[in-house]
Design a protein around this motif. Structure first.
Motif, PDB file in Angstrom:
ATOM      1  N   ILE A 139      10.755  -3.574  -7.813  1.00 14.91           N
ATOM      2  CA  ILE A 139       9.554  -3.454  -8.665  1.00 14.91           C
ATOM      3  C   ILE A 139       9.085  -4.858  -9.015  1.00 14.91           C
ATOM      4  O   ILE A 139       9.770  -5.599  -9.732  1.00 14.91           O
ATOM      5  CB  ILE A 139       9.859  -2.633  -9.932  1.00 14.91           C
ATOM      6  N   THR A 140       7.931  -5.238  -8.510  1.00 15.36           N
ATOM      7  CA  THR A 140       7.447  -6.618  -8.625  1.00 15.36           C
ATOM      8  C   THR A 140       7.367  -7.087 -10.069  1.00 15.36           C
ATOM      9  O   THR A 140       7.805  -8.196 -10.398  1.00 15.36           O
ATOM     10  CB  THR A 140       6.055  -6.745  -7.963  1.00 15.36           C
ATOM     11  N   ASN A 157       0.844  -1.191   0.000  1.00 11.46           N
ATOM     12  CA  ASN A 157       0.000   0.000   0.000  1.00 11.46           C
ATOM     13  C   ASN A 157       0.885   1.248   0.000  1.00 11.46           C
ATOM     14  O   ASN A 157       1.670   1.466   0.927  1.00 11.46           O
ATOM     15  CB  ASN A 157      -0.904  -0.026   1.244  1.00 11.46           C
ATOM     16  N   LEU A 158       0.765   2.065  -1.039  1.00 12.40           N
ATOM     17  CA  LEU A 158       1.663   3.218  -1.201  1.00 12.40           C
ATOM     18  C   LEU A 158       1.583   4.189  -0.039  1.00 12.40           C
ATOM     19  O   LEU A 158       2.608   4.712   0.422  1.00 12.40           O
ATOM     20  CB  LEU A 158       1.322   3.962  -2.502  1.00 12.40           C
ATOM     21  N   GLU A 159       0.380   4.435   0.437  1.00 10.72           N
ATOM     22  CA  GLU A 159       0.222   5.404   1.527  1.00 10.72           C
ATOM     23  C   GLU A 159       0.903   4.902   2.792  1.00 10.72           C
ATOM     24  O   GLU A 159       1.560   5.659   3.505  1.00 10.72           O
ATOM     25  CB  GLU A 159      -1.263   5.668   1.783  1.00 10.72           C
ATOM     26  N   LYS A 160       0.772   3.602   3.069  1.00 12.27           N
ATOM     27  CA  LYS A 160       1.432   3.020   4.238  1.00 12.27           C
ATOM     28  C   LYS A 160       2.952   3.098   4.103  1.00 12.27           C
ATOM     29  O   LYS A 160       3.660   3.372   5.064  1.00 12.27           O
ATOM     30  CB  LYS A 160       0.992   1.565   4.422  1.00 12.27           C
ATOM     31  N   ILE A 161       3.442   2.817   2.896  1.00  8.27           N
ATOM     32  CA  ILE A 161       4.895   2.892   2.659  1.00  8.27           C
ATOM     33  C   ILE A 161       5.396   4.304   2.926  1.00  8.27           C
ATOM     34  O   ILE A 161       6.429   4.507   3.567  1.00  8.27           O
ATOM     35  CB  ILE A 161       5.239   2.459   1.209  1.00  8.27           C
ATOM     36  N   ARG A 162       4.643   5.297   2.450  1.00 13.67           N
ATOM     37  CA  ARG A 162       5.046   6.693   2.657  1.00 13.67           C
ATOM     38  C   ARG A 162       5.065   7.038   4.154  1.00 13.67           C
ATOM     39  O   ARG A 162       5.998   7.674   4.648  1.00 13.67           O
ATOM     40  CB  ARG A 162       4.088   7.644   1.926  1.00 13.67           C
ATOM     41  N   LEU A 163       4.029   6.625   4.870  1.00 11.07           N
ATOM     42  CA  LEU A 163       3.943   6.941   6.299  1.00 11.07           C
ATOM     43  C   LEU A 163       5.105   6.317   7.080  1.00 11.07           C
ATOM     44  O   LEU A 163       5.736   6.975   7.909  1.00 11.07           O
ATOM     45  CB  LEU A 163       2.606   6.439   6.864  1.00 11.07           C
ATOM     46  N   VAL A 219      14.327  -0.792   2.427  1.00 12.34           N
ATOM     47  CA  VAL A 219      14.018  -1.630   1.266  1.00 12.34           C
ATOM     48  C   VAL A 219      12.498  -1.778   1.205  1.00 12.34           C
ATOM     49  O   VAL A 219      11.874  -2.170   2.199  1.00 12.34           O
ATOM     50  CB  VAL A 219      14.669  -3.026   1.374  1.00 12.34           C
ATOM     51  N   ALA A 220      11.914  -1.439   0.060  1.00 13.26           N
ATOM     52  CA  ALA A 220      10.457  -1.533  -0.094  1.00 13.26           C
ATOM     53  C   ALA A 220      10.136  -2.165  -1.439  1.00 13.26           C
ATOM     54  O   ALA A 220      10.997  -2.235  -2.331  1.00 13.26           O
ATOM     55  CB  ALA A 220       9.822  -0.151   0.008  1.00 13.26           C
ATOM     56  N   ARG A 221       8.888  -2.599  -1.583  1.00 12.25           N
ATOM     57  CA  ARG A 221       8.493  -3.162  -2.877  1.00 12.25           C
ATOM     58  C   ARG A 221       7.274  -2.419  -3.414  1.00 12.25           C
ATOM     59  O   ARG A 221       6.415  -1.954  -2.651  1.00 12.25           O
ATOM     60  CB  ARG A 221       8.205  -4.656  -2.747  1.00 12.25           C
ATOM     61  N   VAL A 222       7.228  -2.282  -4.743  1.00 14.97           N
ATOM     62  CA  VAL A 222       6.072  -1.677  -5.415  1.00 14.97           C
ATOM     63  C   VAL A 222       5.642  -2.605  -6.540  1.00 14.97           C
ATOM     64  O   VAL A 222       6.384  -3.499  -6.942  1.00 14.97           O
ATOM     65  CB  VAL A 222       6.407  -0.275  -5.982  1.00 14.97           C
ATOM     66  N   ARG A 223       4.446  -2.348  -7.062  1.00 13.07           N
ATOM     67  CA  ARG A 223       3.925  -3.247  -8.095  1.00 13.07           C
ATOM     68  C   ARG A 223       4.477  -2.947  -9.483  1.00 13.07           C
ATOM     69  O   ARG A 223       4.713  -3.845 -10.269  1.00 13.07           O
ATOM     70  CB  ARG A 223       2.399  -3.173  -8.110  1.00 13.07           C
ATOM     71  N   TYR A 260       6.694   3.192  -8.507  1.00 17.12           N
ATOM     72  CA  TYR A 260       8.086   3.560  -8.226  1.00 17.12           C
ATOM     73  C   TYR A 260       8.289   5.064  -8.383  1.00 17.12           C
ATOM     74  O   TYR A 260       8.921   5.724  -7.552  1.00 17.12           O
ATOM     75  CB  TYR A 260       9.015   2.792  -9.173  1.00 17.12           C
ATOM     76  N   GLU A 261       7.719   5.632  -9.460  1.00 20.16           N
ATOM     77  CA  GLU A 261       7.824   7.079  -9.701  1.00 20.16           C
ATOM     78  C   GLU A 261       7.159   7.868  -8.566  1.00 20.16           C
ATOM     79  O   GLU A 261       7.650   8.919  -8.159  1.00 20.16           O
ATOM     80  CB  GLU A 261       7.156   7.438 -11.041  1.00 20.16           C
ATOM     81  N   ALA A 262       6.052   7.334  -8.061  1.00 17.25           N
ATOM     82  CA  ALA A 262       5.315   8.025  -6.996  1.00 17.25           C
ATOM     83  C   ALA A 262       6.101   8.066  -5.683  1.00 17.25           C
ATOM     84  O   ALA A 262       5.859   8.921  -4.837  1.00 17.25           O
ATOM     85  CB  ALA A 262       3.964   7.341  -6.765  1.00 17.25           C
ATOM     86  N   LEU A 263       7.061   7.132  -5.519  1.00 14.32           N
ATOM     87  CA  LEU A 263       7.841   7.072  -4.273  1.00 14.32           C
ATOM     88  C   LEU A 263       9.243   7.662  -4.405  1.00 14.32           C
ATOM     89  O   LEU A 263      10.000   7.673  -3.434  1.00 14.32           O
ATOM     90  CB  LEU A 263       7.962   5.608  -3.809  1.00 14.32           C
ATOM     91  N   LYS A 264       9.577   8.145  -5.605  1.00  8.14           N
ATOM     92  CA  LYS A 264      10.935   8.636  -5.852  1.00  8.14           C
ATOM     93  C   LYS A 264      11.348   9.753  -4.902  1.00  8.14           C
ATOM     94  O   LYS A 264      12.505   9.856  -4.499  1.00  8.14           O
ATOM     95  CB  LYS A 264      11.055   9.129  -7.302  1.00  8.14           C
TER      96      LYS A 264
END
Length: 532
Positions: free
Chosen positions: A514-515, A471-477, A492-496, A501-505
């Motif tokens: 990146i899954t 969940n992107l929002e959880k990763i950001r928090l 270390v985090a994973r995205v779909r 990935y761009e949203a978390l840069k």
């Protein structure tokens, strides 16, 4: 000239109230409601004279639902179908039946009137609940997802409730009304999906190319309000249209920029909504019937909370069910419109409408206090697990903090154990937490985004923090919390996919997996390793 004076005085009083309430750690919604109440008494503003204000206030709810929609893509909506269409349906039907039965048996309401009152009381306040859950960061918590799902169904349920008033008061064919509503729903979703897929993203792209924030903001305003109007054209609520428009843009490159640009407008317009709620309060009537209004409000909120708790209990953890029930215990703003419509169609008399409307508003005033202290209230009935982070901070050094014990978390934990790494798991889902305990894992119950939790886990001494949920929002928090305490932490985090990935840069995460890339690489390896 008097109208300008009212506006200036309203802004001044609202700012004073909210400065005071912020010092007392109270929600700004209460400050706006009290301002509306005070201004209504000073200038004699009535329901009729505040119609324009209420239209402006509705735009605040529209923007709120749009930004909530940005957090939930259609894929996530599929995951939430249980919360929306199962929990939501049962909640509306069961609570409506309960309140209809009570008003018919104990207060002598006619059957048709009792049904309408029961349905109105089954609705909760989308504006207040989602705003405060957003502010508290609880919208992505387990109970927050249940609350959002049920509120979404309630928004959909408004249409059949309005149809029922029409059926009870006019000689119309029920089959024709139901068929028309179903057709409108299909056409609405097809049109909105087509616009989102082929026009909206391209339209926003052209706005972004201008490199002018004003033009981009105008484009966003148009998308939000146009989507809301399309929904209204097909007979649905403005807020439902805005929510689905947000979902269409949930996968967009512009998601976070949209959120940042709209937040100030959304919050100010929601302030107008709460101000309008204060305007509606007939202080004379409330004071004259204070014991009745207070008793009815408390009875409704308690009965509603108990009903929702019993509905969720067979399927959810006790604490999640309780917090969801507390969050939804108030009566929603749309009940006010239903009562007025029922009065206009001779289903309710003026006295009952005034008493019920006063109870609605009082329940809305009480809600921010409930939501602000929801964990403390829940603790009085069902406490968190006894071993929640009761640990000695001196025991950790050069360790890995593993956030989440889902399918990926289990694999990572197994690999760390095989390689002899010292690690600790933090999990906030009680079921997964208990699974980890049974597997003899070094797990602690808590929220990885809370700084107090990270401090106890000695995040500054950790060699790495692994975030296993997607969940992107959880990763950001979690990332913000970790970097605030340990700026050079190895995360270390994973995205779909690449979009995520761009949203978390902007977060500066050291390693993002990146899954889709990993899976495609593994599949290609398998493909070319097969015998020729």
């Amino acid at each position: 000239m008097e109208q300008i004076l009212i506006v200036l005085l309203s802004i001044f009083i609202a700012s004073l109230f909210n400065i005071l309430f912020k010092r007392l750690d109270l929600p700004t919604a209460i400050g706006y409601i009290f301002t509306g109440l005070l201004i209504a008494q000073l200038f004699g503003i009535t329901g009729e004279s505040s119609k324009v204000l209420e239209h402006i206030a509705e735009i605040g709810i529209v923007f709120l639902m749009f930004t909530i929609g940005l957090e939930f893509s259609f894929e996530e909506m599929k995951v939430m179908k249980r919360e929306v269409f199962f929990y939501g349906l049962i909640q509306v039907l069961f609570t409506a039946f309960l309140f209809s039965l009570i008003t018919h048996l104990f207060f002598g309401f006619e059957t048709k009137s009792a049904i309408i009152v029961g349905l109105a009381l089954s609705l909760s306040s989308t504006a207040i609940v989602l705003k405060i859950l957003n502010e508290n960061g609880d919208i992505h918590a387990s109970f927050g997802r249940k609350v959002l799902g049920i509120l979404l169904f309630q928004d959909i349920a408004v249409i059949p409730i309005l149809l029922m008033i029409e059926i009870f008061t006019k000689d119309v064919a029920i089959s024709k009304l139901l068929l028309q509503t179903a057709l409108n729903m299909v056409l609405f979703f097809i049109l909105l999906y087509f616009l989102g897929k082929y026009l909206i993203d391209r339209y926003l792209h052209y706005a972004v190319v201008t490199k002018n924030q004003e033009i981009f903001l105008l484009a966003i305003f148009f998308v939000v309000l146009a989507s809301a109007h399309i929904a209204h054209f097909f007979g649905f609520s403005y807020s439902l249209g805005a929510f689905f428009a947000g979902m269409l843009l949930a996968e967009s490159h512009y998601k976070y920029q949209i959120e940042a640009d709209l937040a100030p407008f959304r919050d100010l317009l929601l302030g107008v909504f709460f101000f309008a709620v204060g305007n509606r309060i007939d202080l004379g009537l409330v004071l004259q019937n204070a014991p009745i209004v207070v008793a009815i409000t408390i009875a409704i909120m308690l009965l509603k909370a108990m009903a929702i708790y019993l509905i969720l209990l067979p399927f959810e953890q006790k604490r999640t069910a309780l917090k969801s029930a507390l969050a939804l215990s108030q009566i929603g703003e749309f009940a006010l419109a239903i009562f007025v419509l029922a009065q206009n169609n001779a289903l309710l008399n003026e006295f009952y409408v005034n008493i019920l409307s006063s109870s609605v508003i009082l329940s809305m005033i009480l809600t921010p206090f409930v939501l602000k202290n929801i964990s403390h209230i829940a603790d009085r009935f069902i406490t968190e697990p006894a071993n929640e982070l009761k640990i000695s901070s001196s025991g950790f050094d050069n360790h890995v903090i593993l956030c989440g014990y889902g399918p990926l978390g289990k694999v990572v934990a197994h690999s760390l154990k095989e390689r002899g790494f010292e690690y600790v798991i933090i999990e906030h889902d009680l079921t997964l937490y208990q699974e980890a305990l049974e597997a003899n894992e070094p797990v602690f119950f808590g929220n990885a985004a809370q700084r107090s939790v990270l401090e106890k886990l000695e995040v500054k001494k950790a060699c790495a923090v692994v975030i296993t949920f997607h969940n992107l929002e959880k990763i950001r928090l979690v990332t913000h919390a970790v970097l605030d305490m340990a700026p050079h932490a190895h995360i270390v985090a994973r995205v779909r996919d690449n979009k995520e990935y761009e949203a978390l840069k902007d977060l500066g995460i050291k390693d993002v997996v990146i899954t889709t890339e990993v899976l495609s690489s593994a599949m290609i390896d398998k493909l070319f390793s097969c015998p020729l």
